[in-house]
Design a protein around this motif. Structure first.
Motif, short mmCIF file in Angstrom:
data_model
loop_
_atom_site.label_atom_id
_atom_site.label_comp_id
_atom_site.label_asym_id
_atom_site.label_seq_id
_atom_site.Cartn_x
_atom_site.Cartn_y
_atom_site.Cartn_z
N ARG A 273 0.84 -1.21 0.00
CA ARG A 273 0.00 0.00 0.00
C ARG A 273 0.87 1.25 0.00
NH1 ARG A 273 -1.54 3.69 3.39
NH2 ARG A 273 -0.42 2.68 5.11
N VAL A 274 1.94 1.24 0.80
CA VAL A 274 2.84 2.40 0.83
C VAL A 274 3.47 2.63 -0.54
CG1 VAL A 274 5.03 3.23 1.79
CG2 VAL A 274 3.32 2.20 3.30
N SER A 275 3.79 1.56 -1.23
CA SER A 275 4.38 1.68 -2.57
C SER A 275 3.41 2.28 -3.58
CB SER A 275 4.84 0.31 -3.06
OG SER A 275 5.76 -0.26 -2.16
N LEU A 276 2.11 2.13 -3.31
CA LEU A 276 1.07 2.65 -4.23
C LEU A 276 0.38 3.89 -3.68
CD1 LEU A 276 -0.57 -0.78 -5.10
CD2 LEU A 276 0.70 0.66 -6.69
N SER A 277 0.87 4.43 -2.58
CA SER A 277 0.13 5.49 -1.87
C SER A 277 0.03 6.78 -2.67
CB SER A 277 0.78 5.78 -0.52
OG SER A 277 2.13 6.17 -0.71
N ASN A 278 1.04 7.08 -3.50
CA ASN A 278 1.00 8.28 -4.30
C ASN A 278 0.26 7.98 -5.61
OD1 ASN A 278 1.41 10.64 -5.71
ND2 ASN A 278 3.57 10.83 -5.13
N LEU A 279 -1.03 8.35 -5.66
CA LEU A 279 -1.86 7.97 -6.80
C LEU A 279 -1.75 8.93 -7.97
CD1 LEU A 279 -5.09 6.88 -4.89
CD2 LEU A 279 -3.27 5.44 -5.76
N ASN A 280 -1.07 10.06 -7.79
CA ASN A 280 -1.01 11.08 -8.86
C ASN A 280 0.34 11.08 -9.57
OD1 ASN A 280 -3.63 12.08 -8.30
ND2 ASN A 280 -2.83 13.21 -6.55
N ASN A 281 1.43 10.98 -8.79
CA ASN A 281 2.76 11.05 -9.38
C ASN A 281 3.49 9.73 -9.15
OD1 ASN A 281 2.49 13.85 -10.07
ND2 ASN A 281 2.72 14.29 -7.89
N PRO A 282 3.99 9.09 -10.18
CA PRO A 282 4.74 7.84 -9.99
C PRO A 282 5.95 8.08 -9.09
CG PRO A 282 4.22 8.18 -12.30
CD PRO A 282 3.85 9.45 -11.59
N PRO A 283 6.17 7.24 -8.08
CA PRO A 283 7.29 7.45 -7.16
C PRO A 283 8.66 7.28 -7.83
CG PRO A 283 5.68 5.89 -6.27
CD PRO A 283 5.33 6.11 -7.70
N LEU A 284 8.78 6.29 -8.77
CA LEU A 284 10.06 6.04 -9.46
C LEU A 284 11.20 5.94 -8.44
CD1 LEU A 284 9.68 8.52 -12.47
CD2 LEU A 284 9.21 6.08 -12.45
N PHE A 285 11.10 4.94 -7.58
CA PHE A 285 12.05 4.79 -6.48
C PHE A 285 13.48 4.61 -6.99
CE2 PHE A 285 7.96 3.30 -4.79
CZ PHE A 285 7.84 4.15 -3.70
N LYS A 286 13.67 3.81 -8.01
CA LYS A 286 15.02 3.58 -8.52
C LYS A 286 15.61 4.87 -9.07
CE LYS A 286 17.71 0.48 -11.46
NZ LYS A 286 17.67 -0.68 -12.39
N GLN A 287 14.81 5.64 -9.78
CA GLN A 287 15.29 6.91 -10.33
C GLN A 287 15.67 7.87 -9.21
OE1 GLN A 287 12.82 8.64 -13.42
NE2 GLN A 287 13.47 10.70 -12.86
N ASN A 288 14.89 7.89 -8.14
CA ASN A 288 15.21 8.76 -7.00
C ASN A 288 16.50 8.33 -6.33
OD1 ASN A 288 12.88 10.20 -7.44
ND2 ASN A 288 11.66 9.09 -5.93
N TYR A 289 16.71 7.01 -6.21
CA TYR A 289 17.96 6.51 -5.63
C TYR A 289 19.15 6.91 -6.50
CZ TYR A 289 15.29 3.47 -2.43
OH TYR A 289 14.47 2.98 -1.45
N GLN A 290 19.01 6.78 -7.81
CA GLN A 290 20.12 7.11 -8.71
C GLN A 290 20.40 8.61 -8.72
OE1 GLN A 290 18.53 5.25 -12.25
NE2 GLN A 290 19.82 3.43 -12.00
N GLN A 291 19.35 9.41 -8.49
CA GLN A 291 19.54 10.86 -8.44
C GLN A 291 20.42 11.26 -7.26
OE1 GLN A 291 15.85 13.01 -8.47
NE2 GLN A 291 16.84 15.00 -8.59
N ILE A 292 20.35 10.49 -6.18
CA ILE A 292 21.21 10.76 -5.02
C ILE A 292 22.67 10.67 -5.42
CG2 ILE A 292 21.85 9.97 -2.70
CD1 ILE A 292 19.02 8.89 -2.38
N GLU A 293 23.01 9.71 -6.29
CA GLU A 293 24.40 9.55 -6.74
C GLU A 293 24.89 10.77 -7.49
OE1 GLU A 293 24.61 6.02 -9.06
OE2 GLU A 293 24.41 4.65 -7.35
#
Length: 412
Positions: free
Chosen positions: A84-104
């Protein structure tokens, strides 16, 4: 020792308030202090920025916290909750991998490969079908909440209507919307609807958890080997991070200290009083955060961990002994630093030898003529009588310039 420390303090404050051995006026002193404060604030701001340049443990292992929380939970629906937490943002895709790579891209270091795989599995859960399923679950859950609130209101009114009936009050004079006869019917109806919605929600949750992407993600979370690798890497990063921060902060401060020291020596030798004063203040300002960071590192860095492990191994739970060690260690380190400054950095004999070679005053380092007995700038006597030949020779130098007799034991 105390007399030497007092003399160092006097020299320090004298050096901070004089230009060419003349006192600085109050207005100029205030200006210098304001400049000091401004620079000190910027130095600490720079230290804070550079300390966050390298990835923190939570940035290098961004999946650890969520993964660890999942493992420690004991609730029945923990698999559904993390989906549910992974799907909680119903408007904007979370793109977790992209966010992690942006940290780099914004920091020095790499995100752990296992966490990137974790994020990739999490991103696959986020699709339109799963979003719609979660939306329906939330809508049905909202209806259940509404029915439960309605039941609470009916029960409160039902109790009042019973009292009214016992008192013989006519129905038309009742203050309640629902009569006692209807209350039971409404409660039963709402309870049946709640049960139906709850069963539908349970079925939808099971459908969501049965999806291949959800099954793979939950299996990933339950993989003991992968979690242990992440946990080990995170704890190792947590151990080294204070030392890495201290290293970067030292890289930031040391060039400033070296440049300020070189300018101060150059200005002192050329007689540039104002430049010498400002560079001296800068030198002090750059040393203040360095000393603070050294003490901070001693409290949380590798040295602290080393002492902690030794005392834990030798004395078990007597960890308060770490404080005793620091109480003894810090003054010892301070003593070593003072000795180093006295013997190497501010060694009187080394300074005297350099100043004699450059025809400078032994005290204020101003240019003087070769035969001047007293400095015309500060009045300091440059010579002392040799106990062997009784001729004048330079103060602080090891041998007499006339007969070569050792001056080490002679008073200066």
């Amino acid at each position: 020792m105390l007399a030497r420390i007092r003399r160092l303090f006097r020299q320090f404050f004298s050096k901070s308030r004089t230009i060419n051995n003349e006192p600085l006026n109050q207005v100029s002193l205030i200006v210098i202090i304001l400049i000091d404060i401004f620079i000190l604030i910027n130095v600490f701001a720079g230290l804070d920025n550079i300390s966050r340049w390298h990835m923190s443990p939570s940035q290098a292992y961004p999946c650890y916290s969520e993964w660890n929380n999942y493992r420690t939970q004991t609730t029945k629906d923990k698999d559904y909750e993390i989906i549910r937490v992974s799907l909680s943002n119903l408007n904007n895709p979370p793109l977790f991998k992209q966010n992690y790579q942006q940290i780099e891209e914004e920091h020095l270091g790499k995100v752990a490969e296992i966490c990137l795989s974790y994020a990739d599995s999490k991103d696959k859960i986020y699709n339109s079908v799963n979003q719609q399923t979660l939306k329906i679950i939330n809508e049905k859950q909202a209806k259940i909440s509404t029915l439960e609130q309605s039941n609470r209101n009916i029960r409160a009114q039902y109790d009042s209507t019973i009292l009214e009936k016992i008192a013989g009050q006519p129905r038309q004079q009742s203050i309640n919307i629902v009569g006692a006869e209807k209350a039971k019917q409404e409660l039963d109806k709402n309870t049946r609807n709640i049960s139906t919605f709850a069963q539908e929600i349970s079925n939808l949750k099971n459908q969501l958890l049965a999806k291949p992407e959800s099954v793979n993600f939950i299996a990933f979370l339950k993989d003991e080997v992968k979690f242990r690798a992440v946990e080990k890497g995170y704890k190792q990063a947590l151990f080294w991070y204070p030392s890495i921060q201290f290293g970067f902060q030292s890289i930031f401060l040391l060039p400033l200290i070296i440049v300020a020291l070189l300018i101060h020596k150059f200005a002192g030798a050329r007689g540039y009083g104002l430049i010498s004063l400002i560079s001296w203040h800068l030198l002090v300002i750059f040393f203040i955060p360095l000393i603070l960071k050294i003490f901070e590192f001693l409290q949380i860095g590798v040295i602290f961990k080393f002492l902690f492990d030794i005392i834990s191994a030798l004395f078990g739970g007597l960890l308060f002994l770490v404080s005793y060690v620091y109480i003894l260690l810090i003054p010892l380190i301070g003593f070593v630093i003072i000795k180093f400054l006295q013997k190497i950095v501010f060694n009187t004999k080394i300074q005297a030898a350099n100043r004699v070679q450059k025809s400078c005053c032994l005290k204020c380092a101003k240019k003087i003529r070769h035969h001047d007995i007293h400095c015309p700038h500060c009045g300091y006597n440059q010579y002392i009588e040799c106990p062997n030949c009784h001729n004048f020779t330079y103060k602080h130098l090891p041998y007499c310039k006339e007969c070569g007799y050792s001056q080490e034991s002679s008073p200066l």
